[in-house]
Motif scaffolding. Structure first.
Motif, PDB file in Angstrom:
ATOM      1  N   PRO A  50       0.836  -1.200   0.000  1.00 19.21           N
ATOM      2  CA  PRO A  50       0.000   0.000   0.000  1.00 19.21           C
ATOM      3  C   PRO A  50       0.873   1.253   0.000  1.00 19.21           C
ATOM      4  CG  PRO A  50       0.070  -1.009   2.176  1.00 19.21           C
ATOM      5  CD  PRO A  50       0.872  -1.888   1.277  1.00 19.21           C
ATOM      6  N   PRO A  51       0.368   2.458  -0.272  1.00 22.29           N
ATOM      7  CA  PRO A  51      -1.038   2.732  -0.572  1.00 22.29           C
ATOM      8  C   PRO A  51      -1.332   2.569  -2.064  1.00 22.29           C
ATOM      9  CG  PRO A  51       0.163   4.779  -0.418  1.00 22.29           C
ATOM     10  CD  PRO A  51       1.153   3.693  -0.133  1.00 22.29           C
ATOM     11  N   THR A  52      -2.628   2.527  -2.385  1.00 18.60           N
ATOM     12  CA  THR A  52      -3.062   2.438  -3.774  1.00 18.60           C
ATOM     13  C   THR A  52      -3.007   3.807  -4.421  1.00 18.60           C
ATOM     14  OG1 THR A  52      -4.509   0.574  -3.247  1.00 18.60           O
ATOM     15  CG2 THR A  52      -4.983   1.796  -5.266  1.00 18.60           C
ATOM     16  N   ARG A  53      -2.388   3.876  -5.584  1.00 15.74           N
ATOM     17  CA  ARG A  53      -2.264   5.152  -6.299  1.00 15.74           C
ATOM     18  C   ARG A  53      -2.811   5.026  -7.715  1.00 15.74           C
ATOM     19  NH1 ARG A  53       2.839   4.469  -4.411  1.00 15.74           N
ATOM     20  NH2 ARG A  53       3.576   4.126  -6.526  1.00 15.74           N
ATOM     21  N   TRP A  54      -3.216   6.149  -8.259  1.00 16.05           N
ATOM     22  CA  TRP A  54      -3.704   6.222  -9.639  1.00 16.05           C
ATOM     23  C   TRP A  54      -2.503   6.166 -10.580  1.00 16.05           C
ATOM     24  CZ3 TRP A  54      -8.409   6.459 -12.089  1.00 16.05           C
ATOM     25  CH2 TRP A  54      -8.406   6.900 -13.411  1.00 16.05           C
ATOM     26  N   VAL A  55      -2.496   5.220 -11.533  1.00 12.29           N
ATOM     27  CA  VAL A  55      -1.368   5.102 -12.462  1.00 12.29           C
ATOM     28  C   VAL A  55      -1.793   5.293 -13.914  1.00 12.29           C
ATOM     29  CG1 VAL A  55      -0.065   3.598 -10.918  1.00 12.29           C
ATOM     30  CG2 VAL A  55      -1.627   2.587 -12.602  1.00 12.29           C
ATOM     31  N   GLY A  56      -3.074   5.609 -14.125  1.00 13.73           N
ATOM     32  CA  GLY A  56      -3.544   5.832 -15.494  1.00 13.73           C
ATOM     33  C   GLY A  56      -3.475   4.558 -16.333  1.00 13.73           C
ATOM     34  N   LEU A  57      -2.925   4.692 -17.542  1.00  8.63           N
ATOM     35  CA  LEU A  57      -2.876   3.555 -18.482  1.00  8.63           C
ATOM     36  C   LEU A  57      -1.573   2.770 -18.377  1.00  8.63           C
ATOM     37  CD1 LEU A  57      -4.402   5.296 -21.632  1.00  8.63           C
ATOM     38  CD2 LEU A  57      -5.566   3.792 -20.002  1.00  8.63           C
ATOM     39  N   ARG A  58      -0.821   2.974 -17.310  1.00  8.40           N
ATOM     40  CA  ARG A  58       0.491   2.320 -17.208  1.00  8.40           C
ATOM     41  C   ARG A  58       0.372   0.790 -17.221  1.00  8.40           C
ATOM     42  NH1 ARG A  58       3.732   4.049 -12.122  1.00  8.40           N
ATOM     43  NH2 ARG A  58       3.236   6.068 -13.033  1.00  8.40           N
ATOM     44  N   ASN A  59      -0.662   0.265 -16.554  1.00  7.79           N
ATOM     45  CA  ASN A  59      -0.837  -1.194 -16.558  1.00  7.79           C
ATOM     46  C   ASN A  59      -1.084  -1.726 -17.963  1.00  7.79           C
ATOM     47  OD1 ASN A  59      -0.531  -1.605 -13.803  1.00  7.79           O
ATOM     48  ND2 ASN A  59      -2.679  -1.136 -13.365  1.00  7.79           N
ATOM     49  N   TYR A  60      -1.833  -0.953 -18.772  1.00  4.48           N
ATOM     50  CA  TYR A  60      -2.149  -1.405 -20.131  1.00  4.48           C
ATOM     51  C   TYR A  60      -0.922  -1.342 -21.037  1.00  4.48           C
ATOM     52  CZ  TYR A  60      -7.018  -1.251 -18.725  1.00  4.48           C
ATOM     53  OH  TYR A  60      -8.215  -1.492 -18.072  1.00  4.48           O
ATOM     54  N   THR A  61      -0.110  -0.297 -20.886  1.00  2.00           N
ATOM     55  CA  THR A  61       1.097  -0.212 -21.714  1.00  2.00           C
ATOM     56  C   THR A  61       2.108  -1.284 -21.331  1.00  2.00           C
ATOM     57  OG1 THR A  61       1.992   1.436 -20.176  1.00  2.00           O
ATOM     58  CG2 THR A  61       0.818   2.259 -22.107  1.00  2.00           C
ATOM     59  N   ARG A  62       2.062  -1.691 -20.051  1.00  2.00           N
ATOM     60  CA  ARG A  62       2.976  -2.743 -19.597  1.00  2.00           C
ATOM     61  C   ARG A  62       2.572  -4.127 -20.119  1.00  2.00           C
ATOM     62  NH1 ARG A  62       3.128  -4.599 -13.282  1.00  2.00           N
ATOM     63  NH2 ARG A  62       4.286  -6.533 -13.556  1.00  2.00           N
ATOM     64  N   LEU A  63       1.243  -4.293 -20.360  1.00  2.00           N
ATOM     65  CA  LEU A  63       0.734  -5.625 -20.710  1.00  2.00           C
ATOM     66  C   LEU A  63       1.411  -6.211 -21.946  1.00  2.00           C
ATOM     67  CD1 LEU A  63      -3.160  -5.582 -20.268  1.00  2.00           C
ATOM     68  CD2 LEU A  63      -1.487  -7.084 -19.174  1.00  2.00           C
TER      69      LEU A  63
END
Length: 316
Positions: free
Chosen positions: A69-82
């Motif tokens: 934790p803590p949870t933060r806003w990362v935008g589209l970072r997870n999608y670009t990482r995929l």
């Protein structure tokens, strides 16, 4: 002749206030029908489908991880990482392979079996039940059965050794074979569903069309191509869409039989990768991004397949 008198103050058919009053009552009736019949279903759909989807999409835009934790806003970072993640791209490739195999194989075998069982008699009714039994079995039960058959020292290899095969294939332990073995097991489980749908389609083919074609001199193959096959177009649409969705959702068999192996993710699918990332790795935000991409792929492929096959139904 006596005339019927309306009560004082009441609107009659010809009175000036009858039209607006009737429209008002009609609107009230529509609202009442919606509240009594449509609203409960809409509430259930919102609560169990749309809200979870919205929550998943929202989570996919964060780095949520209970272990960090803590949870933060990362935008589209997870999608670009995929799409630079070899685990996800490998799982996506495996998913496509499994989906194509089960869609083609279950459709072809289901049609052949349905044509063989499209007869009357207790034997054919019993065989229909036999073919449909795997559909109602739990995927875990099916997986355990086939694991006992296909392991290196399982039933199939024991029979092959008795027939003189000294080095039988490693159906589940060979990285080059394991994915195809899993696809075959899913096909076997879905075969009964395809058979039932094709049998229902065959029952709707008018016998008069076959008789007319026979009178015109058409042979068996010609009657199938020009009479039976066009009438089976709706059954093909249903089976194809259901198999496409089943392929992208494949998880139980992989979890029980191979656990994504042998080796590094040789049988891992997107659904398997979502569960591993989210619940085993605690990367909930990243797993939600995988689930969102999988949902989008299933939606796009299902809609495209439905449109193409329904357009084909019209042209046949």
């Amino acid at each position: 002749m006596t005339a019927t008198l309306a009560p004082p103050g009441a609107h009659t058919r010809d009175s000036p206030g009858a039209g607006p009053a009737r429209r008002w009552f009609a609107r009230c009736s529509k609202v009442w029908h919606f509240l009594t019949f449509g609203a409960p279903g809409l509430v259930v759909y919102l609560a169990f489908v749309l809200v979870p989807i919205a929550m998943t999409i929202g989570t996919s835009l964060t780095n949520r991880n209970p272990a960090n934790p803590p949870t933060r806003w990362v935008g589209l970072r997870n999608y670009t990482r995929l799409f630079s993640d070899p685990d996800f791209t490998g799982a996506l490739k495996n998913t496509v392979v499994v989906t194509v195999i089960i869609t083609v194989l279950a459709n072809v075998l289901g049609l052949l079996v349905a044509l063989l069982l499209d007869r009357r008699g207790w034997l054919y009714n019993a065989l229909r039940s036999v073919f449909f039994t795997p559909v109602v079995l739990s995927s875990v039960v099916v997986s355990v059965i086939w694991q006992a058959i296909l392991t290196d020292d399982g039933l199939l290899n024991s029979m092959l050794k008795k027939l003189g095969v000294h080095h039988p294939p490693g159906w589940l332990s060979d990285p080059d074979l394991a994915l195809y073995s899993v696809a075959f097991i899913i096909t076997w489980q879905m075969l009964g569903f395809c058979v039932v749908v094709y049998l229902a389609g065959l029952a709707g083919v008018p016998a008069e069309l076959h008789e007319a074609a026979s009178i015109d001199g058409a042979g068996t193959l010609t009657r199938f191509r020009n009479v039976t096959w066009p009438m089976l177009a709706p059954a093909l649409t249903i089976n194809t869409v259901m198999l496409l969705i089943s392929g992208f959702k494949a998880y139980d068999q992989i979890q029980v039989i191979t656990n994504g192996g042998p080796g590094n993710g040789t049988t891992s699918t997107v659904a398997f990768e979502v569960v591993q990332t989210t619940f085993t790795g605690n990367h909930i935000g990243y797993g939600a991004a995988m689930a969102t991409v999988m949902l989008a792929i299933i939606a796009v492929i299902s809609v495209l397949a439905l449109r193409v096959l329904q357009r084909r139904e019209v042209t046949l």
